[in-house]
Write a protein that holds these residues in place. Sequence first.
Motif, PDB file in Angstrom:
ATOM      1  N   VAL A  19       0.883  -1.178   0.000  1.00 40.57           N
ATOM      2  CA  VAL A  19       0.000   0.000   0.000  1.00 40.57           C
ATOM      3  C   VAL A  19       0.910   1.215   0.000  1.00 40.57           C
ATOM      4  O   VAL A  19       1.743   1.390   0.894  1.00 40.57           O
ATOM      5  N   SER A  20       0.775   2.025  -1.010  1.00 37.58           N
ATOM      6  CA  SER A  20       1.683   3.173  -1.152  1.00 37.58           C
ATOM      7  C   SER A  20       1.462   4.212  -0.072  1.00 37.58           C
ATOM      8  O   SER A  20       0.356   4.340   0.479  1.00 37.58           O
ATOM      9  N   GLY A  21       2.518   4.949   0.228  1.00 38.94           N
ATOM     10  CA  GLY A  21       2.410   6.036   1.193  1.00 38.94           C
ATOM     11  C   GLY A  21       1.410   7.073   0.729  1.00 38.94           C
ATOM     12  O   GLY A  21       0.683   7.670   1.545  1.00 38.94           O
ATOM     13  N   GLU A  22       1.338   7.276  -0.583  1.00 39.82           N
ATOM     14  CA  GLU A  22       0.386   8.247  -1.135  1.00 39.82           C
ATOM     15  C   GLU A  22      -1.050   7.810  -0.863  1.00 39.82           C
ATOM     16  O   GLU A  22      -1.906   8.623  -0.503  1.00 39.82           O
ATOM     17  N   GLN A  23      -1.324   6.494  -1.033  1.00 40.06           N
ATOM     18  CA  GLN A  23      -2.682   5.986  -0.779  1.00 40.06           C
ATOM     19  C   GLN A  23      -3.055   6.135   0.691  1.00 40.06           C
ATOM     20  O   GLN A  23      -4.173   6.551   1.010  1.00 40.06           O
ATOM     21  N   ILE A  24      -2.117   5.800   1.568  1.00 42.20           N
ATOM     22  CA  ILE A  24      -2.390   5.933   3.009  1.00 42.20           C
ATOM     23  C   ILE A  24      -2.636   7.395   3.358  1.00 42.20           C
ATOM     24  O   ILE A  24      -3.568   7.728   4.108  1.00 42.20           O
ATOM     25  N   ALA A  25      -1.802   8.267   2.805  1.00 42.47           N
ATOM     26  CA  ALA A  25      -1.930   9.703   3.097  1.00 42.47           C
ATOM     27  C   ALA A  25      -3.275  10.249   2.633  1.00 42.47           C
ATOM     28  O   ALA A  25      -3.928  11.030   3.331  1.00 42.47           O
ATOM     29  N   THR A  26      -3.709   9.800   1.455  1.00 42.62           N
ATOM     30  CA  THR A  26      -4.972  10.284   0.893  1.00 42.62           C
ATOM     31  C   THR A  26      -6.175   9.760   1.674  1.00 42.62           C
ATOM     32  O   THR A  26      -7.078  10.521   2.038  1.00 42.62           O
ATOM     33  N   GLU A  27      -6.189   8.435   1.928  1.00 38.36           N
ATOM     34  CA  GLU A  27      -7.338   7.826   2.588  1.00 38.36           C
ATOM     35  C   GLU A  27      -7.465   8.228   4.048  1.00 38.36           C
ATOM     36  O   GLU A  27      -8.577   8.354   4.571  1.00 38.36           O
ATOM     37  N   LEU A  28      -6.326   8.417   4.726  1.00 40.10           N
ATOM     38  CA  LEU A  28      -6.371   8.708   6.159  1.00 40.10           C
ATOM     39  C   LEU A  28      -6.040  10.153   6.492  1.00 40.10           C
ATOM     40  O   LEU A  28      -5.992  10.530   7.667  1.00 40.10           O
TER      41      LEU A  28
END
Length: 474
Positions: A19-28
């Motif tokens: 799970v990319s850092g970008e995805q985590i940053a966006t979702e959370l």
Amino acid sequence: MTTKERVLKLLLKNPAKHVSGEQIATELNMSRNAIWKVIKSLETDGYDIEAVRNKGYSLKLSNDILSKSGIESYLDDKVFFDIEAYDSVNSTNTLAKRYASQKPIEGKVVVSKMQTQGRGRRGRDFYSPNDTGVYFSIILCPKLEKEELTFITSLTAVAVCRAIKELSNTDPKIKWVNDIYINNKKVSGILTEASFSLENEHLEYVIVGIGINIYKPEEGFPEDIKNIAGYIFKEPVADIRNKLVATVLNEFLALYKNFNIEKIAKEYKDLSFVIGKSIHVLKENEKIEAQVKDINKKNELVVEYENGKIEVLNSGEISIKIKDISPKVIEYENGKVETTYKEGPGKVEATYKEVPGKVETIYKEGPGKVEATYTEEPGKVEATYKEVPGKVETIYKEGPGKVEATYKEVPGKVEATYKEVPGKVEATYKEVPGKVEATYKEVPGKVETIYTEKPGKVETIYTEESDKVKKNKN
């Protein structure tokens, strides 16, 4: 839910995937720096997380860490259940009772990897070691009549069986009233406790405790339970504790919300493995032999004693102990293995013996009643079946180039013989001397069949040689 729990939940949704850092940053809605700190904190907690540049973070399948967010990630209803997860408690039922006595909240779940003072029925200890099982208790505030409360235990047993079957390649069964077995070994126990008001006997709350043996403890089970305790998995399964707790809770809630006594009783009975079994009924210091006849619609055990007396037992009166039917295996230094299976004294006994180059199996149903013997040696097979001396006897022998089968039922009445040697086949059937006789013979290029029904009355002879066919009938 904390930031750490939110990140963990997202990783658990994507096991073994990055799970990319970008995805985590966006979702959370988190910064990259905050994500990095949470990942490090999770690693400190024991999670094995792989970080790959330009790919992101991946939670490895080897992770099996019990947690609130881990369980919730598999729950169908995240509103009903309020979960508290611990590494160790004295007893999940004791802790749940403490919460309930202050303010009972239906759906609160206390779960732990270990219990230092695990409790079973009738004051017994429940072995609850670290890292090989999971132990949890549910607080309930059911609006049920007193006689309906016993079905809480039945419902829970059904839910545990469903969950285990869903997650493993096993067929769990219920031993009345609160134990789950796999292959004659106990893998789970249930302890249901209720609190009533002293003033009006009104039900205040119910606590359902569940303990499940997931793996075999490294040091084995204690001496007093090693012959009855079992476990579900032989090899590690990723995140199985969280999955198992959540699956049990999902199945439990489905049954609890649609509380149908008839359906619960039917499924409970279908999953029971004690019906028809010989058991010991334990009453105080007395052990009485009986046979289980049925489990009725009230979830009561119907038993018949040796004197023919029928009794209906409920969960509050007795405990039962199924007679030991586990195979006894002995291994010798010379390579010999001996296995004996007994269902009841003088009733059923099977012995399997194996030595290098030889196999022997003996089955006995009763003294002098039924006996079957199978012996195998290089190039030789012999099987013997006897049912009541002198009445039925079957012998099968196979050796190099030879097959022989003999069947006898009452001396002189019915006899069948089959013999095969190189290039020759012979079969004989006799039923009452001089009344019915059939013979079949085969040699190279020749077939001969003789059938006689009564002397001098009906006789058929069929002979075939090469392309010549001859048939005689008198």
